[in-house]
Design an enzyme around this catalytic site. Sequence first.
Site, PDB file in Angstrom:
ATOM      1  CG  ASN A 132       5.903  29.536  23.901  1.00  0.00           C
ATOM      2  OD1 ASN A 132       4.780  29.744  23.453  1.00  0.00           O
ATOM      3  ND2 ASN A 132       6.995  29.610  23.167  1.00  0.00           N
ATOM      4  CG  ASN A 154       2.327  26.890  20.886  1.00  0.00           C
ATOM      5  OD1 ASN A 154       1.435  26.167  20.436  1.00  0.00           O
ATOM      6  ND2 ASN A 154       3.275  27.427  20.149  1.00  0.00           N
ATOM      7  CB  SER A 240       9.865  33.296  16.900  1.00  0.00           C
ATOM      8  OG  SER A 240      10.160  34.605  17.332  1.00  0.00           O
ATOM      9  CG  HIS A 289      10.191  29.648  14.526  1.00  0.00           C
ATOM     10  ND1 HIS A 289       9.021  30.173  14.070  1.00  0.00           N
ATOM     11  CD2 HIS A 289       9.895  29.013  15.689  1.00  0.00           C
ATOM     12  CE1 HIS A 289       8.058  29.858  14.923  1.00  0.00           C
ATOM     13  NE2 HIS A 289       8.566  29.150  15.907  1.00  0.00           N
TER      14      HIS A 289
END
Length: 315
Positions: A132, A154, A240, A289
Amino acid sequence: HLEEFIILKPCFHISVCCRETINKILQGYSTTWKRQEDNYQKFRSQLNSKCHGFEKAIITQYNTPVGSKIWYETEKKRSVQITPDIFSTFIKLHPFSNETKETCAVVGNGGILSNSSCGQTIDSAQFVMRCNLPPLQNGYENHVGVKTDLVTANPSILRDKYGSLMGRRRPFVTNLQVYGSSLLLFPAFSYSFNTAISLRAAYTIEDFKSPSRPIYFNPEYLQRLNTFWRSQGLKEVRLSTGLIMASLALEVCKEVHLYGFWPFTNHPYDLRNLTNHYYDDIQTKTKFHTIPDEFALLLRLHSQGILRIHLEDCP
Ligand code: CDP
């Protein structure tokens, strides 16, 4: 152990019960870790035969020709037809299939990395994977390193930080400089609303002649991975990013080292309070998650000598 682990979770905010709780979580965690070749080979071949990440985790010009359809990971009836324009943004050949890496560091974003001094150790891995688009400068480098071979991006970050790349795009390209010529991995075909924004990122990289190399997850791989982890006892809706990266690393690398994986509020050794990420305290969306459950599974792999989770500060 998974059920017991889930019951323990609420305890984390009460420090008196911390030591006891953490000891229970860490049962089987050993700092003098020993790699177990047989277990690793067995798990890797299981993962490879079910998910094919080594050959197919990424969309390429070879596996996805012009005119073919990509079906979205999460929207069963939706697909996108590959036009020459979309095709031109695909990498030519699969980035992992020609060689197995010796050592990989998968860097999660957990607050456990703050003041860990693990930067050099992380950077000494042959292949470093990050999640990320995390910050690596302004003092973080000593603790998380800077070497980056692959980093996930992301689209929600592009929306929140770069106005979906609808206005000025230079700040995005400037912030990519820290990752050098790494592979920039987008989940472009997970949701249909991810596609246009991921493509805009790829066009921006090309237009500004940035050295970053955009690539896209193959949604079929992500679906297979989901099924695989469910078969291992995971019940969550979405995996995740950290677990996806660790899984990919297990197919691509001989030795997998995880850093920044500790989804709890206190440090395992001195119990100090930790932020959720090493760079902020924004919480993970638990609706999708259940990262502590994933952590329990990763700990199992650690105790079987299949991968190594680093929880200790580095020398
Ligand atoms: O995309 P996601 O929200 O899952 O990830 P993130 O918060 O940017 O962190 C990247 C990865 O690091 C997560 O997917 C987790 O696997 C791991 N992580 C962790 O184990 N413990 C934390 N406190 C935070 C992140």
